[in-house]
Design an enzyme around this catalytic site. Sequence first.
Site, PDB file in Angstrom:
ATOM      1  CG  ASN A 178      -2.060   0.691   1.110  1.00  0.00           C
ATOM      2  OD1 ASN A 178      -2.206   1.444  -0.059  1.00  0.00           O
ATOM      3  ND2 ASN A 178      -2.867   1.085   1.917  1.00  0.00           N
ATOM      4  CG  HIS A 208      -7.151   1.188   7.590  1.00  0.00           C
ATOM      5  ND1 HIS A 208      -6.032   1.670   7.737  1.00  0.00           N
ATOM      6  CD2 HIS A 208      -7.077   0.125   6.441  1.00  0.00           C
ATOM      7  CE1 HIS A 208      -5.017   1.346   6.706  1.00  0.00           C
ATOM      8  NE2 HIS A 208      -5.778   0.312   5.757  1.00  0.00           N
TER       9      HIS A 208
END
Length: 497
Positions: free
Chosen positions: A320, A351
Site C-alpha cells: 500500500n 481505515h
Amino acid sequence: MAEPEVLQIANSVWIFLLIFNTQVCENFFLFFFMQVNFVVCQLFALLAAIWFRTYLHSSKTSPFIRHVVATLLGLYLALFCFGWYALHFVIQSGISYYIMIIIGVENMHNPMMIITQKITSLAFEIHDGMFRKNEDLTPSQRCLAVRRMPSLLEYLSYNCNFMGILAGPLCSYKDYITFIEGRSYQLQQSEANGKEDAKYEQTDPSPNIAVAQKLLICGLSLLFHMTITKTLPVEYNIDDNFRATASWPIRFFYLYVSLMAARPKYYFAWTLADAINNAAGFGFRGYDKNGVTRWDLISNLRIQQIEFSTSFKMFLDNWNIQTALWLKRVCYERATFSPTIQTFILSAIWHGVYPGYYLTFLTGVLMTLAARAIRNNIRHYFVESPAVKLCYDIITWMATQVAISYTVVPFVLLSVKPSFTFYSSCYFCLHIASILVLLVFPLKRTQKGSKKHESVQPVWSKKLEEENLLKKNSYSTTNNSFSQKQEITCRYQALKQ
C-alpha cells in the site's frame, strides 16, 4: 404439552429459519453482486482509459476538456457502482473546496484531516506552497507544494476522475495536473553513473507492455484468490480443535500460509487500478539506467519485495505504497513527538472503526520499534561474509513473515473477541518479545530537525532559488525549458528519497 402448542412452536421455528436463511442468502448475493459490479466498472474504466489516451491526448485536447471528461466519467462510474450514494463524492469534495476558499490558506490544513487522502494531501500541499516558508520545507514537500488555489474543475477532476474514483491509487495533485496538461513525459533520464542528464523524451512512451504485464498479474491473483484463498481461511487460526491439536510449528506455518493467501485480492484490486491509470497514460516515472520505461509512479505495491521482505519496514515500504507515502507526508514528517506512534494511530483511524484495525496498528507500533532496534544493533555483525549474510537474510525473512502475519490477524478478524482469542492462544508471545527487545536494545532516535533536511537537500544554484521565489504565487505551466528542467530535477530528487 398439547399437540397444537407443539405444532405452533414448530411452525414459529420454521418461519424464523426461513426468514434467517433468506436474509443470509440476500446478504451473500448482495456482497457477490457488489464484487462483480466493482470488477465490471474497473474493466470499463480500463477501456475508457485506453480511449482517453488515444482520442483525448494532451496534444489534441485542451486540459479543460480532459478535466471535464475525466470527472464526468468518474461520477458516472460512481453512480453505476454505488447508486445515489455517489453524491457523497460530490458533496464531500464540494464542502472541502468551500472550506478551502472560505477559511483561508493559512488555516486550511487542520480541518482537512477529517476528510480523505486526496483532500488532506492537497490541503497540506497548498499549505506548504502558499503559507510556509520555502526553507522550512523538506525537499519532497518543496517539490509537491502547490503555489495557487486549484479551480473547482481541477479540484473535482483530481478527486473524482474515472481512473481512480473506485480504487485509487492516491497521487499528488501536481502529478495529476502534469499528466492532464501533457507534461508528464518530460522527465529526466538517469544515466548509469547516477548523474542526471538533461535530456528529454519528446515522443510519448507506450504503456501497453506495462498494462499487459499488470493485467496478467491481475488474472493470476484473481485465479489464486478464487481457487486457493477460500481453502485457507484466516479464521481457522482460532478454531478450537486446531489450537488444541496442532503443534506450535504447524500453527505458525498455517498462520503464515493463511495470511499469504489473503493478499492476492489486494494484489488484484491495486494492480488493476494501476493498469487503468497507465492505460490512460498516467503513471510514467521516467527511464531506468538502461533506457527502459518505468510505469510505477503511482504503483501501490511491489509483490516480490512483499513476499521476500527481510524486515518489517521493508514489508511496509512495499505494501500500500501510496497510503504509506500519504501517512509519511501528512503525519510522520510533521509530527513533533513520537512520529511512529502517531502515524500508526492515524492509519487505524483512517481505515475505519473496527477494533481489529486498532489492535493491528498498535501491535504494529511495537513490531516496528522492536525490528528497528534489532536491525540497528545487530545487523552490522552479519553483513561482512556473503554466506553469513545469506543465513541472516533467511532467518530475518522467516521472522518478518511470522511477525507480519501475527500482527495483521485482527485486521482480518475485525472484532475484539476473536482477535484476543488468537493472541491469547499464542500467549501474546510476540508482544512480550517486542517489549523485551526494546528493554534490552537501545533505540536510536530519528532526527527530524533542520539539520537532517539540510543534509538531504539538493544544492540549488542562486539562479534556481530566485526562479522558485519568483514563481511562488503561481503554478507554472509554462513551456520554458529552464523552468521545466527545474521542476523535473526537483521531482526526480523527490522520487529518489
